[in-house]
Design an enzyme around this catalytic site. Structure first.
Site, PDB file in Angstrom:
ATOM      1  N   GLU A 176       0.477   6.022 -12.135  1.00 20.29           N
ATOM      2  CA  GLU A 176       0.789   4.817 -11.352  1.00 20.29           C
ATOM      3  C   GLU A 176      -0.209   4.635 -10.214  1.00 20.29           C
ATOM      4  O   GLU A 176      -0.316   5.503  -9.340  1.00 20.29           O
ATOM      5  CB  GLU A 176       2.201   4.941 -10.765  1.00 20.29           C
ATOM      6  CG  GLU A 176       2.598   3.788  -9.857  1.00 20.29           C
ATOM      7  CD  GLU A 176       3.894   4.048  -9.108  1.00 20.29           C
ATOM      8  OE1 GLU A 176       4.430   3.092  -8.518  1.00 20.29           O
ATOM      9  OE2 GLU A 176       4.364   5.207  -9.096  1.00 20.29           O
TER      10      GLU A 176
ATOM     11  N   GLU B 202      13.040  -0.231  -6.810  1.00 21.41           N
ATOM     12  CA  GLU B 202      12.590   0.869  -5.965  1.00 21.41           C
ATOM     13  C   GLU B 202      12.198   0.294  -4.609  1.00 21.41           C
ATOM     14  O   GLU B 202      11.032   0.118  -4.295  1.00 21.41           O
ATOM     15  CB  GLU B 202      11.391   1.584  -6.615  1.00 21.41           C
ATOM     16  CG  GLU B 202      10.987   2.855  -5.894  1.00 21.41           C
ATOM     17  CD  GLU B 202       9.628   3.380  -6.343  1.00 21.41           C
ATOM     18  OE1 GLU B 202       9.521   4.572  -6.607  1.00 21.41           O
ATOM     19  OE2 GLU B 202       8.673   2.572  -6.407  1.00 21.41           O
TER      20      GLU B 202
END
Length: 253
Positions: free
Chosen positions: A137, A234
């Site tokens: 990521e 998130e």
């Protein structure tokens, strides 16, 4: 409409950790993720997942907690032994929790030597866990100064060089918007590589509503692309988690 999951490291923090699983289910989520589950007994977490019929989407490789310290070691030269020990610890937890994905954190590093270490460690990890989908990521430098993987083109190059079928892109729309200033364009270019998606509002990393991102447009683009994975919330709630879930109802129409 995307399938939404709750990140229990960020959401429902007004509750003790093990109570967050039930709260997520009651709020309408069918899946959860936990960044670093290593401070809790894996069997206790698994029991909550089963009790509330929740899919477990993702966990990160250690560091062991979210409070501070390093953010992974995969790209840190000289830390290969630490990375491999931590990865095996992650796999032991994963054997109980059964996550769909494991996010391999690169850590703070830079330069060609770090890149070579990252490639070696990713190849090793993919071979070590051939039946598990691993993710990488890109993170923005404001939130994560010095983090090695900080660009989507760089991530694409890494994925191609590793060339493992069980390694994919973790596309975080919050980081994508900050890094590219065009989350829609980033999705159009890199979304086909995504095996997991995360969301948070920009600016502020709060609820995904308004701000710099056209969230209805982004969710529609994710649908059009054929992405079939989870989209995980998130973010840091501005008030209590449940008070801020209007975005979820709006996304579901």
């Amino acid at each position: 409409m995307p399938r939404f999951a709750a990140n229990l490291t960020f959401l429902f923090t007004e509750l003790p950790f093990l109570e967050r699983f039930g709260a997520a289910k009651a709020a309408g989520f069918d899946a959860v993720e936990v960044l670093f589950p290593y401070d809790f007994a894996a069997q206790e977490m698994r029991a909550r997942l089963v009790e509330h019929d929740l899919a477990f989407v993702l966990q990160n490789t250690p560091p062991p907690n979210w409070a501070g310290g390093d953010r992974g070691f995969a790209a840190v030269p000289g830390s290969e032994a630490r990375f491999r020990t931590d990865f095996d610890r992650c796999l032991r937890y994963a054997g109980v929790l059964k996550p769909q994905h494991i996010h391999v954190m690169a850590g703070r590093a830079q330069g060609a030597v770090a890149r070579a270490a990252y490639l070696r460690n990713l190849r090793w990890a993919c071979a070590r866990a051939p039946g598990t989908t691993l993710t990488i990521e890109p993170l923005n430098g404001g939130d994560m100064p010095g983090y090695f993987l900080n660009d989507f083109a760089q991530a694409a190059e890494i994925l191609d060089e590793v060339g493992a079928p069980n390694l994919g892109l973790q596309f975080d729309a919050y980081h994508a918007q900050i890094l590219t200033e065009d989350v829609a364009g980033a999705w159009e270019t890199y979304g086909h590589r995504a095996v997991h998606v995360q969301i948070a509002g920009v600016p502020g990393r709060h609820e995904p509503r308004g701000g710099a991102v056209d969230w209805p447009g982004f969710f529609a683009a994710v649908d059009r692309s054929g992405y079939a994975g989870w989209v995980s919330a998130e973010y840091n709630p501005e008030a209590s988690t449940t008070e801020g879930l209007g975005w979820l109802a709006a996304a579901r129409g």
